[in-house]
Structure formats: C-alpha cells, structure tokens
Design an enzyme around this catalytic site. Structure first.
Site, PDB file in Angstrom:
ATOM      1  N   SER A 145       0.869  -1.162   0.000  1.00 41.06           N
ATOM      2  CA  SER A 145       0.000   0.000   0.000  1.00 41.06           C
ATOM      3  C   SER A 145       0.913   1.221   0.000  1.00 41.06           C
ATOM      4  O   SER A 145       1.688   1.414   0.942  1.00 41.06           O
ATOM      5  CB  SER A 145      -0.878  -0.025   1.256  1.00 41.06           C
ATOM      6  N   LYS A 171      -0.944  -1.069  -4.498  1.00 34.79           N
ATOM      7  CA  LYS A 171      -2.154  -0.308  -4.148  1.00 34.79           C
ATOM      8  C   LYS A 171      -1.709   1.114  -3.896  1.00 34.79           C
ATOM      9  O   LYS A 171      -0.752   1.340  -3.143  1.00 34.79           O
ATOM     10  CB  LYS A 171      -2.797  -0.927  -2.908  1.00 34.79           C
TER      11      LYS A 171
HETATM   12  O1  OSB Z   1      -7.135   1.867   4.426  1.00 35.07           O
HETATM   13  O2  OSB Z   1      -6.073   0.039   4.279  1.00 35.07           O
HETATM   14  C1  OSB Z   1      -6.199   1.174   4.766  1.00 35.07           C
HETATM   15  C2  OSB Z   1      -3.140   2.028   6.906  1.00 35.07           C
HETATM   16  C3  OSB Z   1      -3.744   2.633   7.978  1.00 35.07           C
HETATM   17  C4  OSB Z   1      -5.107   2.784   7.990  1.00 35.07           C
HETATM   18  C5  OSB Z   1      -5.877   2.337   6.909  1.00 35.07           C
HETATM   19  C6  OSB Z   1      -5.273   1.701   5.834  1.00 35.07           C
HETATM   20  C7  OSB Z   1      -3.884   1.589   5.818  1.00 35.07           C
HETATM   21  C8  OSB Z   1      -3.142   1.021   4.699  1.00 35.07           C
HETATM   22  C9  OSB Z   1      -1.743   0.533   5.000  1.00 35.07           C
HETATM   23  O3  OSB Z   1      -3.530   1.001   3.556  1.00 35.07           O
HETATM   24  C10 OSB Z   1      -1.590  -0.922   4.857  1.00 35.07           C
HETATM   25  C11 OSB Z   1      -0.265  -1.372   5.426  1.00 35.07           C
HETATM   26  O4  OSB Z   1       0.720  -1.312   4.698  1.00 35.07           O
HETATM   27  O5  OSB Z   1      -0.228  -1.786   6.605  1.00 35.07           O
HETATM   28 MG    MG Z   2      -8.283   0.680   3.062  1.00 35.67          MG
END
Ligand code: OSB
Ligand code: MG
Length: 379
Positions: A145, A171
């Site tokens: 992400s 992502k």
């Molecule tokens: O929306 O998935 C999410 C991190 C903190 C709060 C919400 C989200 C996220 C991430 C990070 O997308 C995912 C990760 O690398 O841990």
């Molecule tokens: Mg999310």
C-alpha cells in the site's frame, strides 16, 4: 499446569498487561485523512497456564480511519474488557468475542484481547496459530500500500522499487485531485501491473461519473470509495462501475458483510481482524464470503511485527485469494520489535511462521525501549 477448576484444554487468564508503544516509521504514510510519521499502539500481553499471548491493537492516535483511539482502547480494555477475561477460563478462543458482547463496538480493543488469547491458546497447545485458525497455506502473496506522495515522480519511484522487490500488487492511495491522472501516468509508465486504488472514503455518490473514469484502467478494484459506514451508496455505485468495489471501513461486523453481499455493494472484501473484533469474527466473514464467491484479502494497519505475524497466520486461510497489505517489516520499522523481521521473498511471498503461537521472536529490550506507559492487571 491447568488448575483444578480449569476444564481440560481450557485457558484461565491470570494476568493482562497493557503497554503503550511508539515506533518511528521508516517513511511517512499519507492517506486521504492525513500524514503519519510514527506509529503508536497498545500492546496486550495475556498470561495463563504458564504461557503468554500477544495482541496488537490497531487503533490510532486519532479517530480518522476508525472511531477508536489508543487512549480510548486503553480505557476500555482496563475498565471494561479486562474484568470480563481476568480469572475466566476459555475452552476455545472463539468464546472470547461473545464474552465481551456486553461492550458495544470497540472492536479494535476487543481484537487486541481476543487475538492475544488465540496466541496464548496456540502456544499452550504447541501449534502454530495458522493451524488453530484453519489456515491451509504455507506462504501468502504479498502486496504493498503506497501512500500519497509529494510528487508524481516520487510515487513512480516507489512503485518501481516495490515491483523490483517482488511484490505481487501495487495499491495506491487516492483522493480528489490525486486519482485519475495518477492512475493514467502509472499505466503509461508500468503497463499492465496488478494495480488497485484505495480512497479511504474520500468521495460521495455525486462523484460516480468521475470514479467511472477509472474503468478504462483495468484496476483490480477500488477500495472504500464512499463513506466509512455506508453500504447502500456503494451498491448504487457498484451498479454504475465496471471496476470491482472492495469494502474496507464499512465491514465492521459479520452482519455488515452479509448486508454488503446481499445488496451487491462490493465484489471483494478487505478483512482486518482489528476492525472486526478479532480472528474468530474474521474467520466468519472469510467463510461467509467464500460461500458467496466473494474473494477476500488481508488488510494492514502499519502493524509492528507482532500484529503483522497475526495477520500472516490469518491470511493463510483459503479464501484469502488476493495479495494482501502484508509486506516486509523493513517498509515500516527498522528495527522491528521482532528478530528476525518479516521478510518477503523475490517471489512476492511471505512464509507463514511454523513455531508455536504467532511464531516470531519478540525482542523485549526493543519493546521496553519503545514503551511509553505500562499497566499490569491481575485476576
Ligand atoms: O485503508 O487500508 C487502509 C493504513 C492505515 C489505515 C488504513 C489503511 C492503511 C493502509 C496501510 O492502507 C496498509 C499497510 O501497509 O499496513
Ligand atoms: Mg483501506
């Protein structure tokens, strides 16, 4: 040794310890709700039957992703959840979430306690957590992400690095003004890579036509485009989009998942045990989705190696068929609280630990150094 009142195989919870821990992030992480430079969380340690179990609470300092906060979780665990588990015996960790039912909501606080109980049960039985949860995989596919960056070039550089590291899907976080144009640039530069976007509820149904402009980029999915507690508008939006909607924030319970499936509000679900109240509820959502042909993947909350290990075990269940947000420790914390850290292979896979419980070695000196506050509660 189990004591006389404890049924065979049951675990009596003797002690609950809370720690507030702060770790600096390797790189800032920006979403539609803000930029984070460090990660502060509550670590729950349960003791019973001569063993220990760990659970990491995924609440944040602020109530921007979800309504819970670290201060709130600390209060709710200390004053309301701890009294419901201390001195009690649990024959099965599946009994923990129902035992906490008197407390409404506070799933992240509940999950930290519940997941610690699963770790404790697995350690007591000397089996890896994945076996207790019903996992079937030895390794899980890993995705990343990538937060909102200061410039498009910076984002392209990050994608290049993560692709080279072997990650199986990218992502990116989007928000109004950082969406269609960015995706177009990524496709032009990197071609048909496995790509998805996460809006963290930054749009409304009035943005349908704008979001439909993403349809021509063959995204794997668009995650949580609309309000955090909405299902109905997502159903209306899904009917107007070719791209699959994946729900994250909206899926806070088994019932919410059932509603989303019934209303066809999404074609994919992101499972985060913290958001659902722990492993048992996550397994129920996983199974419910499998029965309806809805693939799931494991979300992430920038966890330390402790929470990350829990996630890896859960993601070894069969319907976690898409790469999750479970990446290597080095993307978040150097050093991590565990040694060795979580690694991703060149094949984009993370191995499921095979040692008892969560199966990772905690470096307690590092935990101690990162601890801001501690509280010990006993039966
Ligand atoms: O929306 O998935 C999410 C991190 C903190 C709060 C919400 C989200 C996220 C991430 C990070 O997308 C995912 C990760 O690398 O841990
Ligand atoms: Mg999310």
């Amino acid at each position: 040794m189990p004591n006389a009142e404890t049924p065979a195989g049951a675990i009596r919870i003797e002690r609950l310890q809370l720690r507030l821990i702060r770790l600096p992030l390797v790189a800032f992480f920006e979403t539609s709700f803000g930029r984070a430079f460090d990660k502060t969380f509550v670590l729950v340690t349960l003791e019973g039957e001569g063993a220990q179990g760990l659970g990491e609470c995924v609440a944040d300092e602020h109530p921007y992703y979800a309504s819970e906060t670290n201060a709130g979780a600390w209060h709710v665990i200390r004053d309301f959840l701890a009294p419901l588990v201390l001195g009690r015996s649990f024959a099965d960790p599946r009994d923990v979430f129902p035992a906490l039912a008197r407390v409404r909501g506070h799933n992240m606080a509940k999950a930290a306690v519940e997941m610690a109980c699963w770790d404790l049960a697995a350690r007591t039985r000397q089996v890896p957590l994945s076996r207790l949860l019903g996992g079937t995989r030895e390794a899980i596919p890993s995705g990343v992400s990538i937060g909102i960056q200061d410039s498009v070039e910076q984002l392209m550089g990050k994608i290049e690095t993560e692709l080279a590291a072997g990650y199986r899907r990218m992502k990116i976080k989007i928000k109004p003004g950082w969406d269609v144009g960015i995706v177009e640039t990524i496709r032009a530069r990197f071609g048909g890579i496995p790509l998805m976007v996460d809006a963290n509820a930054a749009y409304t149904l009035a943005d349908s036509a704008h979001l439909a402009a993403l349809d021509r980029f063959a995204l794997m999915m668009i995650e949580q485009p609309l309000e955090y507690d909405d299902i109905r508008d997502h159903a209306a939006l899904q009917a107007r989009l070719q791209t699959a909607i994946c729900l994250d924030e909206s899926i806070h319970s088994v019932r919410a998942a059932e509603e989303a499936i019934a209303l066809q509000a999404c074609r994919i679900i992101n499972i985060k045990p913290g958001r659902l109240g722990g492993h048992a509820q996550s397994i129920r959502v996983h199974d419910r989705c499998a029965a309806s042909g809805i693939p799931v993947w494991h979300g992430g909350m920038l966890e330390s190696g402790i929470g990350r290990a829990h996630n890896i075990h859960l993601a070894s269940l069969p319907n976690f068929s898409l790469p999750g947000d479970i990446a290597a420790s080095r993307r978040y914390f150097v050093p991590d609280l565990i040694e060795p850290p979580i690694e991703v292979g060149r094949d984009g896979l993370v191995r499921v630990p095979t040692a008892p419980g969560i199966g990772v070695a905690v470096d307690w000196d590092r935990v101690e150094a990162a601890t801001i506050e501690t509280l010990d509660l006993r039966a």
